[in-house]
Scaffold this active site. Structure first.
Site, mmCIF file in Angstrom:
data_model
loop_
_atom_site.group_PDB
_atom_site.id
_atom_site.type_symbol
_atom_site.label_atom_id
_atom_site.label_comp_id
_atom_site.label_asym_id
_atom_site.label_seq_id
_atom_site.Cartn_x
_atom_site.Cartn_y
_atom_site.Cartn_z
ATOM 1 N N GLU A 176 0.863 -1.187 0.000
ATOM 2 C CA GLU A 176 0.000 0.000 0.000
ATOM 3 C C GLU A 176 0.895 1.232 0.000
ATOM 4 O O GLU A 176 2.055 1.140 0.391
ATOM 5 C CB GLU A 176 -0.856 0.027 1.291
ATOM 6 C CG GLU A 176 -1.839 -1.108 1.399
ATOM 7 C CD GLU A 176 -2.139 -1.492 2.858
ATOM 8 O OE1 GLU A 176 -1.714 -0.763 3.772
ATOM 9 O OE2 GLU A 176 -2.772 -2.542 3.063
ATOM 10 N N LYS A 208 2.537 4.416 1.522
ATOM 11 C CA LYS A 208 2.798 4.851 2.894
ATOM 12 C C LYS A 208 2.470 6.339 2.960
ATOM 13 O O LYS A 208 3.188 7.173 2.409
ATOM 14 C CB LYS A 208 4.254 4.591 3.287
ATOM 15 C CG LYS A 208 4.535 4.929 4.745
ATOM 16 C CD LYS A 208 5.946 4.566 5.135
ATOM 17 C CE LYS A 208 6.180 4.655 6.630
ATOM 18 N NZ LYS A 208 5.808 5.913 7.249
ATOM 19 N N ARG A 242 -1.599 8.677 12.270
ATOM 20 C CA ARG A 242 -2.348 7.433 12.445
ATOM 21 C C ARG A 242 -3.649 7.687 13.187
ATOM 22 O O ARG A 242 -3.694 8.527 14.088
ATOM 23 C CB ARG A 242 -1.463 6.491 13.254
ATOM 24 C CG ARG A 242 -1.886 5.045 13.298
ATOM 25 C CD ARG A 242 -1.458 4.340 12.044
ATOM 26 N NE ARG A 242 -1.746 2.909 12.112
ATOM 27 C CZ ARG A 242 -0.872 1.999 12.473
ATOM 28 N NH1 ARG A 242 0.331 2.347 12.857
ATOM 29 N NH2 ARG A 242 -1.218 0.713 12.448
ATOM 30 N N ARG A 269 -2.481 8.026 17.363
ATOM 31 C CA ARG A 269 -1.494 6.958 17.505
ATOM 32 C C ARG A 269 -1.145 6.676 18.968
ATOM 33 O O ARG A 269 -0.872 5.558 19.358
ATOM 34 C CB ARG A 269 -0.249 7.394 16.733
ATOM 35 C CG ARG A 269 0.898 6.458 16.810
ATOM 36 C CD ARG A 269 2.043 7.061 16.028
ATOM 37 N NE ARG A 269 3.221 6.285 16.266
ATOM 38 C CZ ARG A 269 4.019 5.821 15.320
ATOM 39 N NH1 ARG A 269 3.761 6.071 14.077
ATOM 40 N NH2 ARG A 269 5.075 5.133 15.616
ATOM 41 N N GLU A 290 -4.604 6.045 8.235
ATOM 42 C CA GLU A 290 -3.750 7.239 8.320
ATOM 43 C C GLU A 290 -4.516 8.424 7.742
ATOM 44 O O GLU A 290 -5.094 8.320 6.662
ATOM 45 C CB GLU A 290 -2.463 6.970 7.507
ATOM 46 C CG GLU A 290 -1.439 8.066 7.564
ATOM 47 C CD GLU A 290 -0.353 7.856 8.633
ATOM 48 O OE1 GLU A 290 -0.479 6.938 9.473
ATOM 49 O OE2 GLU A 290 0.610 8.634 8.616
ATOM 50 N N PHE A 298 -6.701 1.260 6.192
ATOM 51 C CA PHE A 298 -5.984 0.091 5.682
ATOM 52 C C PHE A 298 -6.177 -1.171 6.506
ATOM 53 O O PHE A 298 -5.648 -2.225 6.144
ATOM 54 C CB PHE A 298 -4.497 0.373 5.447
ATOM 55 C CG PHE A 298 -3.790 1.072 6.591
ATOM 56 C CD1 PHE A 298 -3.530 0.407 7.763
ATOM 57 C CD2 PHE A 298 -3.378 2.389 6.447
ATOM 58 C CE1 PHE A 298 -2.882 1.033 8.802
ATOM 59 C CE2 PHE A 298 -2.719 3.036 7.491
ATOM 60 C CZ PHE A 298 -2.475 2.354 8.671
ATOM 61 N N ARG A 346 6.202 -4.268 16.551
ATOM 62 C CA ARG A 346 6.951 -3.860 15.367
ATOM 63 C C ARG A 346 7.657 -5.107 14.869
ATOM 64 O O ARG A 346 8.462 -5.689 15.583
ATOM 65 C CB ARG A 346 7.986 -2.802 15.775
ATOM 66 C CG ARG A 346 8.649 -2.052 14.665
ATOM 67 C CD ARG A 346 9.733 -1.140 15.205
ATOM 68 N NE ARG A 346 9.230 -0.006 15.976
ATOM 69 C CZ ARG A 346 8.642 1.058 15.448
ATOM 70 N NH1 ARG A 346 8.492 1.152 14.149
ATOM 71 N NH2 ARG A 346 8.217 2.035 16.219
ATOM 72 N N LYS A 367 8.399 -1.075 6.033
ATOM 73 C CA LYS A 367 8.273 0.236 5.373
ATOM 74 C C LYS A 367 9.422 0.444 4.396
ATOM 75 O O LYS A 367 10.572 0.151 4.712
ATOM 76 C CB LYS A 367 8.192 1.370 6.402
ATOM 77 C CG LYS A 367 9.273 1.361 7.442
ATOM 78 C CD LYS A 367 9.019 2.419 8.514
ATOM 79 C CE LYS A 367 9.985 2.247 9.662
ATOM 80 N NZ LYS A 367 9.725 3.098 10.814
HETATM 81 P P1 AMP Z 1 7.143 5.124 10.695
HETATM 82 O O1 AMP Z 1 6.353 6.165 11.438
HETATM 83 O O2 AMP Z 1 8.139 5.700 9.744
HETATM 84 O O3 AMP Z 1 7.708 4.070 11.613
HETATM 85 O O4 AMP Z 1 6.124 4.340 9.743
HETATM 86 C C1 AMP Z 1 5.036 3.613 10.193
HETATM 87 C C2 AMP Z 1 3.806 4.473 10.103
HETATM 88 O O5 AMP Z 1 3.410 4.685 8.753
HETATM 89 C C3 AMP Z 1 2.570 3.858 10.686
HETATM 90 O O6 AMP Z 1 2.545 3.966 12.078
HETATM 91 C C4 AMP Z 1 1.457 4.664 10.040
HETATM 92 O O7 AMP Z 1 1.199 5.825 10.809
HETATM 93 C C5 AMP Z 1 2.065 5.107 8.728
HETATM 94 N N1 AMP Z 1 1.395 4.548 7.543
HETATM 95 C C6 AMP Z 1 1.162 5.241 6.418
HETATM 96 N N2 AMP Z 1 0.581 4.484 5.494
HETATM 97 C C7 AMP Z 1 0.416 3.259 6.025
HETATM 98 C C8 AMP Z 1 -0.135 2.028 5.525
HETATM 99 N N3 AMP Z 1 -0.629 1.910 4.289
HETATM 100 N N4 AMP Z 1 -0.143 0.968 6.380
HETATM 101 C C9 AMP Z 1 0.364 1.066 7.629
HETATM 102 N N5 AMP Z 1 0.898 2.201 8.142
HETATM 103 C C10 AMP Z 1 0.935 3.290 7.343
#
Ligand code: AMP
Length: 544
Positions: free
Chosen positions: A244, A246, A251, A266, A295, A334, A405, A411
């Protein structure tokens, strides 16, 4: 249980340090606790007060606590602050001050563990000016009845920072051991119920109760998290993957039951009132009892706006309708965790996706399912071209694991050298910035302890400095000359040009050319960078 006994256990744990011994000690104490004491004990010993799902917060800031302490021991607030500076710890300072006072007076009433909890319940989240006074009265009452040792732990619990090194993992183990239940079952129940206190209570009744746990609307669960990885390795591991976009926003978790609905951030704060537009969109796209994960992004003329615009909307308490016109928000859903009484987290992702598509119309994040690296790579570039952060790759057979996690969510985004670090101190600015903090002291974490790593003084606009001041001035614990220390909680994302080995900071590393990127007040303190991951980054640097 008396609070005195609880304090003695804390003191014992504080000197033990060894994780297994701590688990052993706690597990021996749990079976004898009453149904009412058990959840309170379990949460207090982790330095928490309310269930993790609960938006209830004590909101006793350091200042209020100092005032309460000063009143009870009959001294000035400045003396309290001085003692904290000297001992380096609010708990020890309160203990010392109460010990001095004890020579002249007797504490009157023995504190019970659950009484302390009920007092906290009374003052939680009452908001407004008058409540500060009510809070102060409770703080005074508790401290006036506390022995010096009780004061040490009361003060720390009030600031929700017990500092005795008991984490959720240790408590899970202790509960499993105390009631002879497999720790995997305890962990699963904690993920669904999001309250280790209640899980302990269920564990006491037996394994069957813990196996049969359900998610319920308006008890938000922790968000599932992602780790870094690559397209190639994710496909090698899973064969086929789901991908998907990002989205670079914030969140949310949407809960709806019987026509009522709420949105959580979040950090599981209730942000329903700040986001009426998002709520309306989601209420229109589904009419059933449901819990959704997604998100929120801000859009202008078809392009996503920077993430900061979204966060500002999440935080907003006043002037919401005007902000709505300026920053339009859209949810991208999502995942689905619950539908009409059924808990879905243990179903495979693809099965959950089917339910999502039947229960929700519109605003679902598009998903690509493929086993071809070239196709996924092209999808990644489309995501970047459209202004998104990258893509998320998910294992099709994976369950939804709240708060975890792991490699089921990967990601993929362009490599950027930024770190999420806790703001632990600051220096006042100069000239026209004299009323704001100008330079900030930042820390990473190692085994739950904060380790300072860098200062950051560049990269801020005036507006960002004002925002940082707003978020930090209530967190001041100590002041010395131009320097202040904060109760940790706020997180900055900072960029840097290089990691250097340095003896200037206790972790052994320092940042070269650190610059502020953005405030991450959507993230929790437990999510800051670890010293281990910084060391790994250092090793990956070409010249290291
Ligand atoms: P990070 O904050 O860099 O650790 O990335 C993870 C975060 O990406 C998640 O906690 C979500 O807030 C965000 N996110 C954005 N798009 C998505 C998606 N399609 N699926 C899951 N998380 C997503």
């Amino acid at each position: 249980m008396l609070f005195r006994e609880f304090s003695a256990i804390c003191q014992q744990i504080e000197v033990i340090r060894g994780r297994l011994e701590i688990i052993d000690l706690i597990s021996q104490r749990l079976p004898a606790l009453s149904d009412e004491e058990l959840p309170v004990f379990v949460r207090f010993i982790m330095g928490r007060i309310f269930p993790d799902w609960s938006p209830e917060k004590l909101m006793i800031g350091p200042n209020l606590l100092y005032e309460g302490v000063a009143y009870v021991v009959g001294t000035k607030k400045e003396t309290v602050i001085e003692t904290i500076n000297r001992t380096g710890d609010i708990g020890k300072a309160v203990e010392l001050l109460l010990a001095e006072k004890e020579q002249t007076s007797f504490f009157s009433e023995e504190l019970e563990l659950v009484t302390v909890y009920h007092e906290f319940e009374k003052i939680a989240d009452t908001g407004g000016k008058k409540s500060q006074r009510e809070k102060l009265l409770v703080v005074r009452k508790l401290l006036a009845n506390a022995s010096p040792l009780e004061g040490r732990y009361l003060a720390r619990i009030m600031l929700e920072d017990l500092r005795i090194g008991v984490g959720e993992g240790s408590i899970r183990e202790a509960v499993a051991r105390a009631f002879l239940i497999d720790s995997g079952i305890v962990e699963h129940a904690v993920q669904a119920l999001n309250d280790l206190g209640y899980v302990a209570q269920l564990a006491k009744t037996g394994e069957a109760a813990l196996r049969d746990v359900h998610i319920s609307p308006f008890h938000p669960v922790k968000m599932m998290l992602a780790q870094q990885g690559s397209i190639m390795s994710a496909i090698a591991e899973n064969g086929t993957i789901a991908a998907e976009y990002k989205y670079d926003g914030s969140r949310f978790q949407f809960h709806r039951q019987g026509g009522q609905s709420k949105l959580y951030s979040r950090k599981l704060e209730d942000v329903t009132n700040a986001l009426p537009d998002v709520l309306a969109i989601l209420n229109e796209s589904t009419t059933t009892d449901i819990i959704l994960d997604g998100e929120v992004i801000a859009m202008k003329e078809g392009k996503p706006l920077p993430f900061q615009a979204v966060l500002r909307r999440f935080r907003r308490k006043h002037g919401i309708s005007k902000m709505q016109e300026e920053v339009q928000l859209f949810p991208n859903v999502f995942d689905i965790l619950y539908l009409n009484g059924e808990t879905l987290i243990d179903l495979p992702l693809m099965e959950r996706r089917k339910r999502l598509e039947t229960a929700v119309s519109g605003h679902i994040a598009p998903q690509l399912v493929s086993n071809d690296p070239a196709v996924v790579e092209a999808f990644y570039h489309r995501a970047l071209d459209a202004g998104h952060e990258g893509i998320m790759i998910k294992a099709p057979e994976s369950p939804y694991t709240p708060g975890m996690r792991g490699k089921n969510w990967i990601k993929i985004k362009p490599e950027v050298d930024t770190l999420d670090l806790a703001v632990v101190g600051a220096e006042w600015g100069e000239g026209k910035r004299a009323h704001y903090f100008g330079s900030f002291l930042l820390a990473c974490q190692k085994n739950g302890e904060l380790i300072t790593l860098s200062k950051v003084a560049t990269g801020f606009s005036d507006e960002q400095l004002a925002e940082a001041y707003d978020l930090l001035h209530d967190r001041i614990i100590t002041k010395a000359g131009k320097e202040v220390r904060f109760e940790p909680g706020l997180i900055f994302e900072v960029g840097y040009s290089e990691l250097q080995v340095s003896s200037n900071y206790p972790g052994g590393f320092a940042l070269r050319f650190p610059r502020f990127i953005r405030i991450r007040d959507d993230k929790d303190i437990t999510e800051i960078e670890t010293l281990d991951s910084i060391r790994e980054r250092y090793m990956r640097q070409p010249n290291s």
